[in-house]
Enzyme design. Structure first.
Site, PDB file in Angstrom:
ATOM      1  N   ASP A   1       0.742  -1.316   0.046  1.00 36.74           N
ATOM      2  CA  ASP A   1      -0.071   0.048   0.145  1.00 36.74           C
ATOM      3  C   ASP A   1       0.951   1.225   0.160  1.00 36.74           C
ATOM      4  O   ASP A   1       0.848   2.207  -0.847  1.00 36.74           O
ATOM      5  CB  ASP A   1      -0.963  -0.099   1.076  1.00 36.74           C
ATOM      6  CG  ASP A   1      -0.128  -0.218   2.496  1.00 36.74           C
ATOM      7  OD1 ASP A   1       0.798  -0.530   2.430  1.00 36.74           O
ATOM      8  OD2 ASP A   1      -0.968  -0.037   3.464  1.00 36.74           O
TER       9      ASP A   1
ATOM     10  N   ASP B   1       7.211   3.873   3.515  1.00 41.64           N
ATOM     11  CA  ASP B   1       7.617   5.075   4.205  1.00 41.64           C
ATOM     12  C   ASP B   1       8.954   4.971   4.301  1.00 41.64           C
ATOM     13  O   ASP B   1       9.949   5.405   3.493  1.00 41.64           O
ATOM     14  CB  ASP B   1       6.757   5.100   5.371  1.00 41.64           C
ATOM     15  CG  ASP B   1       6.773   6.419   6.220  1.00 41.64           C
ATOM     16  OD1 ASP B   1       7.477   7.305   5.829  1.00 41.64           O
ATOM     17  OD2 ASP B   1       6.156   6.414   7.354  1.00 41.64           O
TER      18      ASP B   1
ATOM     19  N   VAL C   1      -1.745   9.217   6.061  1.00 43.87           N
ATOM     20  CA  VAL C   1      -2.878   9.213   5.147  1.00 43.87           C
ATOM     21  C   VAL C   1      -3.706   8.075   5.468  1.00 43.87           C
ATOM     22  O   VAL C   1      -3.355   6.938   5.934  1.00 43.87           O
ATOM     23  CB  VAL C   1      -2.512   9.086   3.601  1.00 43.87           C
ATOM     24  CG1 VAL C   1      -1.827  10.530   3.190  1.00 43.87           C
ATOM     25  CG2 VAL C   1      -1.404   8.056   3.216  1.00 43.87           C
TER      26      VAL C   1
HETATM   27  P1  5GP Z   1       7.719   1.445   6.381  1.00 43.95           P
HETATM   28  O1  5GP Z   1       8.390   0.306   7.105  1.00 43.95           O
HETATM   29  O2  5GP Z   1       7.813   1.873   4.839  1.00 43.95           O
HETATM   30  O3  5GP Z   1       8.147   2.473   7.375  1.00 43.95           O
HETATM   31  O4  5GP Z   1       6.133   1.471   6.581  1.00 43.95           O
HETATM   32  C1  5GP Z   1       5.150   0.758   5.978  1.00 43.95           C
HETATM   33  C2  5GP Z   1       4.065   0.693   6.616  1.00 43.95           C
HETATM   34  O5  5GP Z   1       3.435   1.626   7.346  1.00 43.95           O
HETATM   35  C3  5GP Z   1       2.770   0.700   5.524  1.00 43.95           C
HETATM   36  O6  5GP Z   1       2.817  -0.970   5.074  1.00 43.95           O
HETATM   37  C4  5GP Z   1       1.800   1.071   6.395  1.00 43.95           C
HETATM   38  O7  5GP Z   1       1.096  -0.075   6.898  1.00 43.95           O
HETATM   39  C5  5GP Z   1       2.306   2.101   7.342  1.00 43.95           C
HETATM   40  N1  5GP Z   1       2.393   3.376   6.940  1.00 43.95           N
HETATM   41  C6  5GP Z   1       3.170   4.254   6.647  1.00 43.95           C
HETATM   42  N2  5GP Z   1       2.801   5.340   6.418  1.00 43.95           N
HETATM   43  C7  5GP Z   1       1.366   5.369   6.651  1.00 43.95           C
HETATM   44  C8  5GP Z   1       0.198   6.428   6.420  1.00 43.95           C
HETATM   45  O8  5GP Z   1       0.697   7.329   5.951  1.00 43.95           O
HETATM   46  N3  5GP Z   1      -0.950   5.560   6.624  1.00 43.95           N
HETATM   47  C9  5GP Z   1      -1.180   4.704   6.880  1.00 43.95           C
HETATM   48  N4  5GP Z   1      -2.403   4.388   7.190  1.00 43.95           N
HETATM   49  N5  5GP Z   1      -0.191   3.873   7.162  1.00 43.95           N
HETATM   50  C10 5GP Z   1       1.252   4.054   6.923  1.00 43.95           C
END
Ligand code: 5GP
Length: 180
Positions: free
Chosen positions: A100, A103, A153
């Site tokens: 989805d 980040d 978001v």
């Molecule tokens: P990362 O490991 O890349 O930091 O985070 C990825 C996961 O964090 C995504 O699969 C999602 O579940 C969550 N996440 C990161 N940013 C957002 C955001 O803006 N909104 C939501 N709802 N989930 C996020």
């Protein structure tokens, strides 16, 4: 618009058009491949996955994997844990990992490493949303729907504390909702 949403970042019609374009690109890249295996990262990717497979004009199989996410927080802990493994054997198969949002990239990097150890023929990554400002892991995204700013978001599958997944658009959550 939902009262907890500050503003709409991506409308339902813009999502629809972009998902079709991603499907077209995946179809074109698949060439003569017999079958693609789309692996969705639960739960945020389910709405995107459902629309994306209908936009791909090749045989597709689907599977899902679940890893720990933020829970009811809006910041990544950096600790990733496998919650549900795949049902299928991916060795020798052409895998498209469907996420989805990327980040820090730590979740994706963990999942890509896990999949690559199982010797698939290829692994491509398709992310609907990308927050490039917060990247920590060195990862390659083959298909990206939208680059977005560093804001939290919800909607179109993305939640905050399990809410808002059913909104048909991507919206920025009001910071007052998560206590800022
Ligand atoms: P990362 O490991 O890349 O930091 O985070 C990825 C996961 O964090 C995504 O699969 C999602 O579940 C969550 N996440 C990161 N940013 C957002 C955001 O803006 N909104 C939501 N709802 N989930 C996020």
């Amino acid at each position: 618009m939902h009262p907890d949403v500050d503003h709409i970042l991506i409308s339902a019609s813009d999502l629809n058009a972009r998902v079709q374009a991603l499907g077209d690109a995946i179809t074109a890249a698949a060439g003569a491949v017999d079958e693609l295996l789309l692996v969705g990262v639960l739960k945020g990717s389910v709405l995107f996955m459902a629309d994306l497979i209908r936009a791909i004009d090749r045989p597709v199989a689907i599977d899902f994997i679940a890893v720990s996410s933020y829970g009811a927080s809006t910041a990544s802990s950096g600790v990733v844990r496998l919650i549900k493994d795949l049902d299928s054997d991916i060795s020798g198969r052409h895998v498209v990992l469907v996420e989805d949002i990327v980040d820090s990239g730590l979740t994706l990097s963990y999942v890509v490493d896990l999949l690559k150890r199982r010797k698939p023929a290829s692994v491509a990554v398709c992310a609907l949303l990308n927050k490039p400002e917060r990247r920590e892991a060195d990862i390659n995204l083959d298909y990206v729907g939208f680059d977005i700013p560093n804001e939290f978001v919800v909607g179109y599958g993305l939640d905050y504390a399990e809410r808002y997944r059913n909104l048909p658009y991507i919206g920025v959550l009001k910071p007052s909702v998560y206590g800022c």
